[in-house]
Design a protein around this motif. Structure first.
Motif, PDB file in Angstrom:
ATOM      1  N   ARG A  22      15.907   6.383   4.165  1.00  0.00           N
ATOM      2  CA  ARG A  22      14.934   6.591   3.083  1.00  0.00           C
ATOM      3  C   ARG A  22      13.617   5.892   3.433  1.00  0.00           C
ATOM      4  N   ASP A  25      11.875   8.011   5.958  1.00  0.00           N
ATOM      5  CA  ASP A  25      11.235   9.158   5.302  1.00  0.00           C
ATOM      6  C   ASP A  25       9.876   8.765   4.731  1.00  0.00           C
ATOM      7  N   LEU A  26       9.812   7.586   4.127  1.00  0.00           N
ATOM      8  CA  LEU A  26       8.547   7.109   3.572  1.00  0.00           C
ATOM      9  C   LEU A  26       7.541   6.821   4.685  1.00  0.00           C
ATOM     10  N   VAL A  95       3.824   8.100  -4.320  1.00  0.00           N
ATOM     11  CA  VAL A  95       5.124   7.815  -3.703  1.00  0.00           C
ATOM     12  C   VAL A  95       5.926   6.782  -4.495  1.00  0.00           C
ATOM     13  N   GLN A  97       8.112   7.099  -6.787  1.00  0.00           N
ATOM     14  CA  GLN A  97       9.539   7.420  -6.885  1.00  0.00           C
ATOM     15  C   GLN A  97      10.275   7.046  -5.595  1.00  0.00           C
ATOM     16  N   GLU A  98       9.658   7.258  -4.471  1.00  0.00           N
ATOM     17  CA  GLU A  98      10.273   6.867  -3.203  1.00  0.00           C
ATOM     18  C   GLU A  98      10.427   5.349  -3.123  1.00  0.00           C
TER      19      GLU A  98
END
Length: 179
Positions: A22, A25-26, A95, A97-98
């Protein structure tokens, strides 16, 4: 309790792997305004969680395992801290939520690591080859009791009522152990 043969099967390692992916991904989003130093530190801290779980799992003693689990938990805390530091930055609103998902995964890892450490601390087994003093003493006392009984039976006088018992004859090696 489940016995895991390899670290990849551990639920906490799997969660740590999700955490790192995760984070990747960010970090792979070119439009996310994070400094190179922040990106580097976040990458290293997130990867440290799964790596230290793996290294601790592969160690022999409980002390080594606990040390690496503590490092992994510290790295999860570092990731959480980094998310908390930047969560209110206006340029990171797209971003958010990420960032929250990364923080939640890091919290999950920390909770699991805390629970694992607590279960290890309450266990009589101290690593793959070591037992606590209390367990060793019980085992030694049991062996001394069995040795005493064998010696007693082996040295019975022929006039003793137990002399011809199967157990006494086995102790003297006159008959094979019954299966």
């Amino acid at each position: 309790m489940a016995k895991y043969q390899k670290f990849e099967d551990l639920p906490v390692w799997q969660e740590a792997a999700r955490l790192y992916n995760r984070v990747l991904d960010l970090l792979e989003q070119p439009s996310v305004p994070l400094t190179p130093g922040f990106r580097n530190q976040l990458d290293r801290a997130a990867l440290s969680v799964s790596n230290n779980i793996a290294e601790g799992f592969e160690r022999v003693t409980t002390n080594e395992l606990n040390m690496f689990l503590a490092i992994a938990r510290g790295s999860a805390g570092e990731v959480r801290s980094m998310m908390a530091v930047v969560k209110d930055r206006p340029r990171l609103k797209p971003v958010v939520q990420e960032l929250q998902a990364i923080r939640a995964l890091a919290e999950s890892c920390a909770r699991q690591l805390t629970a694992w450490t607590a279960s290890i601390d309450s266990s009589p087994v101290q690593g793959k080859r070591h037992l606590t003093g209390e367990v060793k003493e019980r085992r030694e006392a049991g062996q001394k009791s069995r040795d005493f009984r064998q010696n007693f039976l082996r040295n019975l006088k022929p006039e003793h009522p137990l002399y011809q018992s199967t157990e006494a004859r086995m102790a003297r090696g006159e008959v094979a152990a019954e299966e």
